[in-house]
Enzyme design. Structure first.
Site, PDB file in Angstrom:
ATOM      1  N   ASN A 223     -24.935 -13.146-146.950  1.00  4.13           N
ATOM      2  CA  ASN A 223     -23.957 -13.554-145.732  1.00  4.13           C
ATOM      3  C   ASN A 223     -22.854 -14.430-146.197  1.00  4.13           C
ATOM      4  O   ASN A 223     -22.740 -14.768-147.411  1.00  4.13           O
ATOM      5  CB  ASN A 223     -25.102 -14.131-144.723  1.00  4.13           C
ATOM      6  CG  ASN A 223     -25.892 -15.489-145.507  1.00  4.13           C
ATOM      7  OD1 ASN A 223     -25.245 -16.446-145.814  1.00  4.13           O
ATOM      8  ND2 ASN A 223     -27.234 -15.077-145.587  1.00  4.13           N
ATOM      9  N   ASP A 291     -33.018 -12.410-143.677  1.00  2.00           N
ATOM     10  CA  ASP A 291     -34.333 -12.112-142.950  1.00  2.00           C
ATOM     11  C   ASP A 291     -35.036 -10.892-143.357  1.00  2.00           C
ATOM     12  O   ASP A 291     -36.176 -10.756-143.388  1.00  2.00           O
ATOM     13  CB  ASP A 291     -34.128 -12.007-141.438  1.00  2.00           C
ATOM     14  CG  ASP A 291     -33.883 -13.155-140.670  1.00  2.00           C
ATOM     15  OD1 ASP A 291     -34.189 -14.438-141.369  1.00  2.00           O
ATOM     16  OD2 ASP A 291     -32.833 -13.128-139.707  1.00  2.00           O
ATOM     17  N   LYS A 301     -27.560   2.346-160.213  1.00  2.00           N
ATOM     18  CA  LYS A 301     -26.410   2.294-159.175  1.00  2.00           C
ATOM     19  C   LYS A 301     -26.603   3.522-158.350  1.00  2.00           C
ATOM     20  O   LYS A 301     -26.545   4.887-158.689  1.00  2.00           O
ATOM     21  CB  LYS A 301     -25.114   2.299-159.650  1.00  2.00           C
ATOM     22  CG  LYS A 301     -23.992   2.441-158.703  1.00  2.00           C
ATOM     23  CD  LYS A 301     -22.691   2.178-159.263  1.00  2.00           C
ATOM     24  CE  LYS A 301     -21.441   2.415-158.037  1.00  2.00           C
ATOM     25  NZ  LYS A 301     -20.023   2.282-158.694  1.00  2.00           N
ATOM     26  N   PRO A 320     -40.144 -13.282-146.516  1.00  2.00           N
ATOM     27  CA  PRO A 320     -41.064 -14.392-146.069  1.00  2.00           C
ATOM     28  C   PRO A 320     -40.233 -15.509-145.409  1.00  2.00           C
ATOM     29  O   PRO A 320     -38.971 -15.703-145.507  1.00  2.00           O
ATOM     30  CB  PRO A 320     -41.387 -15.111-147.273  1.00  2.00           C
ATOM     31  CG  PRO A 320     -40.732 -14.709-148.271  1.00  2.00           C
ATOM     32  CD  PRO A 320     -39.909 -13.317-148.069  1.00  2.00           C
ATOM     33  N   ASP A 321     -40.696 -16.137-144.331  1.00  2.31           N
ATOM     34  CA  ASP A 321     -39.926 -17.134-143.696  1.00  2.31           C
ATOM     35  C   ASP A 321     -40.268 -18.696-144.331  1.00  2.31           C
ATOM     36  O   ASP A 321     -41.301 -19.108-144.311  1.00  2.31           O
ATOM     37  CB  ASP A 321     -40.719 -17.296-142.201  1.00  2.31           C
ATOM     38  CG  ASP A 321     -40.130 -18.260-141.241  1.00  2.31           C
ATOM     39  OD1 ASP A 321     -39.352 -19.233-141.607  1.00  2.31           O
ATOM     40  OD2 ASP A 321     -39.876 -17.758-140.206  1.00  2.31           O
ATOM     41  N   PHE A 338     -32.408 -25.374-139.448  1.00  2.00           N
ATOM     42  CA  PHE A 338     -31.044 -25.305-138.885  1.00  2.00           C
ATOM     43  C   PHE A 338     -30.966 -23.823-138.331  1.00  2.00           C
ATOM     44  O   PHE A 338     -31.532 -22.866-138.710  1.00  2.00           O
ATOM     45  CB  PHE A 338     -30.064 -25.019-140.354  1.00  2.00           C
ATOM     46  CG  PHE A 338     -29.453 -26.401-140.702  1.00  2.00           C
ATOM     47  CD1 PHE A 338     -28.037 -26.699-140.385  1.00  2.00           C
ATOM     48  CD2 PHE A 338     -30.190 -27.341-141.121  1.00  2.00           C
ATOM     49  CE1 PHE A 338     -27.422 -27.968-140.754  1.00  2.00           C
ATOM     50  CE2 PHE A 338     -29.690 -28.537-141.438  1.00  2.00           C
ATOM     51  CZ  PHE A 338     -28.436 -28.862-141.300  1.00  2.00           C
ATOM     52  N   LYS A 352     -36.919 -21.509-131.974  1.00  2.00           N
ATOM     53  CA  LYS A 352     -36.963 -21.578-133.527  1.00  2.00           C
ATOM     54  C   LYS A 352     -37.808 -22.919-133.673  1.00  2.00           C
ATOM     55  O   LYS A 352     -38.664 -22.899-134.448  1.00  2.00           O
ATOM     56  CB  LYS A 352     -35.696 -21.572-134.175  1.00  2.00           C
ATOM     57  CG  LYS A 352     -35.725 -21.525-135.739  1.00  2.00           C
ATOM     58  CD  LYS A 352     -34.566 -21.370-136.266  1.00  2.00           C
ATOM     59  CE  LYS A 352     -34.366 -21.179-137.698  1.00  2.00           C
ATOM     60  NZ  LYS A 352     -33.264 -21.000-138.591  1.00  2.00           N
ATOM     61  N   LYS A 356     -41.471 -22.403-135.539  1.00  2.00           N
ATOM     62  CA  LYS A 356     -41.637 -22.576-136.906  1.00  2.00           C
ATOM     63  C   LYS A 356     -42.343 -24.064-137.106  1.00  2.00           C
ATOM     64  O   LYS A 356     -42.531 -24.530-138.158  1.00  2.00           O
ATOM     65  CB  LYS A 356     -40.322 -22.583-137.518  1.00  2.00           C
ATOM     66  CG  LYS A 356     -39.720 -21.203-137.443  1.00  2.00           C
ATOM     67  CD  LYS A 356     -38.247 -21.201-138.147  1.00  2.00           C
ATOM     68  CE  LYS A 356     -37.672 -19.854-137.995  1.00  2.00           C
ATOM     69  NZ  LYS A 356     -38.225 -18.902-139.001  1.00  2.00           N
TER      70      LYS A 356
END
Length: 415
Positions: A223, A291, A301, A320-321, A338, A352, A356
């Site tokens: 990201n 995620d 490749k 895994p979280d 965050f 969230k 959590k």
């Protein structure tokens, strides 16, 4: 008469000296023997000590002794070619949080008062922005001399700290003021130079940056996180007195001073590093963790396959979280998450927070390019367990980080 520092209760100084950088200057007096014990006391309380000796100091106690006790080479000469190739005296002056001269002889006090820089120690004092403290040590008649008193007052007017002297019997047989304070007392005085900060003595674990999930040896999923917010938080936590472990995904950022950095790549790597770093008092999860990851990582490749037409199908599985895993442990730290969202910011962040088991959550609107990924500024809202939101207006990420650390520390102290 110079002011003797106020002595705090024993033990309260321990945390304030943790990871502090102290240059100990050793002057040429018989009290130099106490400087060896002082090094031990400062290091016992977590300080890092570098010793600078005058030529007279080295006559009373050997540099080898001070090197063995401090764990670092002793600095003696202003014109040491090896050290000065890297401007050694300037580096020491910048390195120090405190310069403590013990013993400070009448000669040293006079030279400091006049701004004379004719050896390494006095040169470092002129070049530093750090607090400078002296521990006078001399015969009682010398200490009472008008010129010594005038020089000491002049240093105090220039914001030098003066520790002692104490009264008692002296090496020459006289009795009176002039004895250097004992090592324990000087360590306490050194601690008094540092304010007890909001996170003093706490271990803070911070995650930062993106994670990368391999598709094959060439490609990966990631990201746009730059890691700037997490690195700013690490720096702010150090400023607040914490011991900081920073676990970061792949970023191109320098490690903040006095931060222990661990580099990882994938979400599973980051979770393993976090669990290895526990116990901690505070966990701030600012990393943008993927995620999902490809179920199978191709060993070679992936090539274009005409049988698939213009598409490529990847089977993804959940990562895994990390935040939920840490926040639901039996030994859970105070946990701050965050939420980087592009819509329904506060609603998604509040959900969230609850799902959590967090204490606080920082909500970021990453759809706004001025405060989104890779930007130099940020604005956010912090939501607590009562679902009350506190807004932090847009400013630099460094300033936001300091504001957040202060806010988080205050909430921790209320628990």
């Amino acid at each position: 008469m110079a002011v003797v520092c106020s002595l705090d209760q024993k033990g309260r100084s321990m945390q304030r000296l943790y990871r502090k950088r102290i240059v100990l200057g050793v002057g040429g007096g018989i009290a130099a023997y106490k400087s060896a014990e002082l090094v031990r006391r400062l290091r016992d309380q977590g300080a890092e000590v570098r010793v600078v000796m005058t030529r007279g100091g080295a006559e009373f106690i050997t540099p080898l002794t001070m090197q063995a006790l401090s764990g670092h080479p002793v600095h003696l000469d202003l014109l040491d070619p090896a050290a000065e190739a890297a401007m050694g005296h300037i580096e020491l002056a910048k390195w120090a949080d405190l310069i403590l001269i013990a013993p400070a002889t009448a000669d040293l006090i006079a030279r400091l008062a006049q701004g004379i820089a004719n050896d390494l120690l006095t040169t470092i004092v002129l070049a530093t922005d750090a607090t400078v403290a002296i521990a006078p040590a001399m015969n009682q008649a010398m200490w009472r001399d008008a010129s010594v008193q005038a020089n000491t007052r002049l240093l105090e007017e220039r914001d030098f700290r003066v520790f002692g002297p104490a009264s008692g019997s002296q090496a020459c047989g006289d009795v009176g003021f002039g004895r250097m304070l004992e090592a324990d007392d000087l360590a306490q005085c050194a601690a008094d130079c540092f304010q007890r900060l909001t996170l003093t003595g706490k271990h803070v674990l911070i995650t930062a940056g993106p994670t990368q999930e391999n598709i094959d040896p060439v490609r990966y999923i990631t990201n746009h996180s730059s890691g700037k917010m997490g690195f700013a938080l690490a720096e702010a936590a150090v400023e607040a007195g914490a011991r900081v472990t920073l676990i970061t995904g792949p970023v191109n950022l320098p490690t903040p001073d006095r931060v222990s950095r661990i580099d990882v790549v994938s979400a599973r790597d980051m979770l393993a590093a976090c669990e290895a770093a526990i116990p901690c008092d505070l966990f701030i999860a600012s990393a943008a963790v993927a995620d999902y990851r490809p179920e199978v990582v191709a060993p070679h490749k992936l090539k274009k396959d005409p049988s698939n037409g213009d598409g490529l199908l990847l089977q993804m599985v959940r990562n895994p979280d990390i935040l939920a895993t840490i926040a639901t442990r039996p030994d859970r730290p105070f946990s701050v998450g965050f939420a980087a969202e592009t819509e329904h910011l506060l609603d998604y962040a509040a959900r969230k927070l609850k799902d959590k088991n967090l204490d606080l959550i920082v909500a970021n609107d990453v759809a706004n390019p001025s405060i989104g990924f890779n930007s130099e500024e940020n604005a956010c809202s912090v939501i607590d367990r009562g679902l009350h939101a506190t807004l932090f207006a847009q400013t630099s990420k460094a300033k936001i980080a300091r504001q957040l650390v202060t806010f988080i520390a205050d909430r921790m102290n209320q628990v």
